[in-house]
Design a protein around this motif. Structure first.
Motif, mmCIF file in Angstrom:
data_model
loop_
_atom_site.group_PDB
_atom_site.id
_atom_site.type_symbol
_atom_site.label_atom_id
_atom_site.label_comp_id
_atom_site.label_asym_id
_atom_site.label_seq_id
_atom_site.Cartn_x
_atom_site.Cartn_y
_atom_site.Cartn_z
ATOM 1 N N ILE A 43 4.962 27.041 13.151
ATOM 2 C CA ILE A 43 3.758 27.878 13.261
ATOM 3 C C ILE A 43 2.565 27.017 13.671
ATOM 4 O O ILE A 43 1.641 27.495 14.344
ATOM 5 C CB ILE A 43 3.495 28.618 11.927
ATOM 6 N N PRO A 46 4.513 31.104 2.888
ATOM 7 C CA PRO A 46 5.656 30.285 2.443
ATOM 8 C C PRO A 46 5.256 28.875 2.000
ATOM 9 O O PRO A 46 5.986 28.234 1.248
ATOM 10 C CB PRO A 46 6.567 30.216 3.683
ATOM 11 N N THR A 47 4.113 28.372 2.490
ATOM 12 C CA THR A 47 3.737 26.986 2.186
ATOM 13 C C THR A 47 2.910 26.879 0.899
ATOM 14 O O THR A 47 3.158 26.014 0.065
ATOM 15 C CB THR A 47 2.919 26.397 3.365
ATOM 16 N N THR A 55 8.891 26.131 9.027
ATOM 17 C CA THR A 55 7.581 26.810 9.116
ATOM 18 C C THR A 55 6.551 25.945 9.840
ATOM 19 O O THR A 55 5.523 26.466 10.275
ATOM 20 C CB THR A 55 7.037 27.183 7.717
ATOM 21 N N PHE A 90 8.415 34.847 8.889
ATOM 22 C CA PHE A 90 7.017 34.426 9.037
ATOM 23 C C PHE A 90 6.795 33.744 10.393
ATOM 24 O O PHE A 90 5.777 33.952 11.046
ATOM 25 C CB PHE A 90 6.641 33.453 7.909
ATOM 26 N N ILE A 91 7.765 32.927 10.793
ATOM 27 C CA ILE A 91 7.629 32.184 12.060
ATOM 28 C C ILE A 91 7.668 33.155 13.246
ATOM 29 O O ILE A 91 6.819 33.111 14.140
ATOM 30 C CB ILE A 91 8.749 31.122 12.188
ATOM 31 N N HIS A 113 12.435 31.124 6.057
ATOM 32 C CA HIS A 113 11.144 31.766 6.344
ATOM 33 C C HIS A 113 11.040 32.193 7.811
ATOM 34 O O HIS A 113 9.941 32.229 8.368
ATOM 35 C CB HIS A 113 9.997 30.822 5.984
ATOM 36 N N GLN A 150 7.948 21.201 4.696
ATOM 37 C CA GLN A 150 7.729 22.608 5.046
ATOM 38 C C GLN A 150 8.929 23.252 5.739
ATOM 39 O O GLN A 150 8.950 24.467 5.899
ATOM 40 C CB GLN A 150 6.522 22.734 5.977
ATOM 41 N N TRP A 209 1.525 31.301 7.780
ATOM 42 C CA TRP A 209 1.980 29.950 7.433
ATOM 43 C C TRP A 209 1.697 29.667 5.959
ATOM 44 O O TRP A 209 2.463 28.984 5.278
ATOM 45 C CB TRP A 209 1.269 28.935 8.333
#
Lengths: 61, 244
Positions: B54, B115-116, B51, A13-14, A10, B48, B112
């Motif tokens: 974040i 994906p979570t 991620t 996204f970060i 991911h 997680q 965030w």
């Protein structure tokens, strides 16, 4: 360009989260700095034109 | 220096000029340390993964978004009750900064969440109440821009700010009062933090960095607003001199 840390599946996204946060903060800083310059310029123009506050003389003492 | 002495805008600006270089250096150092810890030292979360990184910008920006409104509420009292000359300056200049931090909170939370949780957005109590906070910030900024006379604008903005402060406990306790995808409080809670120290420490450092950034930008913006009002006064004096 390689990413120095493994951000996993991911990563997009970060990176997007950090990039957007940086862009918002940079925009805020730029706005405040440019506003400061603009106000100083306008004040200087007014004072050059002979418009001064009555208290200005007292403050300079 | 007593607080009452800061009621003089020129004295306040002089103090701000002295403090700002130190604040800028402290902010840069805190961000350098915090981001290094967040990106290179803090481990991934067992559920997680990466991620969780974040969180180091999402949570501090959420706190600062709420702190900005709380600061505006105190300044609103200063405007309406104590009529402190700089209270409305503090209230007005905190609004765009608080709005920016709330925007960062919303966008990073959304990034965030995908994906979570599997979704960018849900209309649950925590997310909706923070969106309302952002919209209220925009409303206050619009109000300041609508009313030309600063003292009249200040009174109207102060009342709106105090009414809007009701939203702060709703945001804080929304995760306890209603069912939500958002996790419950895990740092500021009775019984202590539920976050492991290797992740909590970088979070607290980035929170300090964000707070220093807020204070620095707020001081700079207050200095600008004092100059803007000086410009307004001089323009009125020039207009009065031109039309005796």
């Amino acid at each position: 360009m390689s990413v120095p840390v493994d951000l996993g599946p991911h990563a997009g996204f970060i990176v997007a989260a950090y990039a957007i946060a940086l862009a918002v903060v940079a925009g805020l800083v730029a706005w405040i700095v440019l506003d400061h310059r603009a106000q100083l310029r306008i004040l200087a123009d007014l004072e050059r034109a002979g418009v001064t506050r009555r208290s200005a003389a007292r403050e300079e003492v | 220096m007593r607080l009452s002495e800061l009621a003089n805008p020129s004295r306040f600006n002089a103090l701000a000029e002295r403090l700002l270089p130190w604040l800028v250096v402290a902010t840069v150092l805190a961000f350098a340390l915090g981001l290094y810890q967040a990106l290179f030292v803090a481990p991934d979360d067992y559920q997680q993964g990466a991620t969780v990184k974040i969180m180091f910008i999402h949570v501090p920006s959420a706190w600062l978004g709420m702190l900005g409104w709380a600061l505006m509420a105190v300044a609103a009292l200063g405007t309406l009750v104590w009529r402190h000359p700089l209270a409305d300056v503090a209230m007005k200049t905190a609004a765009p900064i608080g709005a920016a931090f709330t925007l960062i909170c919303l966008v990073t939370g959304s990034l965030w969440g995908r994906p979570t949780w599997g979704t960018y957005w849900v209309w649950d109590a925590r997310l909706t109440s923070v969106l309302i906070l952002f919209l209220m910030y925009l409303g206050v900024i619009a109000l300041w821009r609508t009313v030309e006379d600063p003292s009249r604008a200040a009174r109207a903005a102060a009342i709106l700010t105090l009414v809007g402060a009701v939203n702060l406990p709703i945001i804080k306790f929304s995760v306890d009062w209603w069912n939500t995808l958002h996790q419950p409080a895990s740092v500021l809670r009775l019984g202590g933090s539920t976050i492991y120290p290797t992740i909590l420490t970088p979070l607290l450092i980035t929170a300090i960095a964000f707070t220093l950034l807020f204070v620095t930008l707020h001081l700079m913006a207050m200095r600008n607003e004092i100059l803007r009002r000086r410009v307004r006064t001089l323009r009125l004096m020039r207009a009065a001199a031109a039309n005796p």
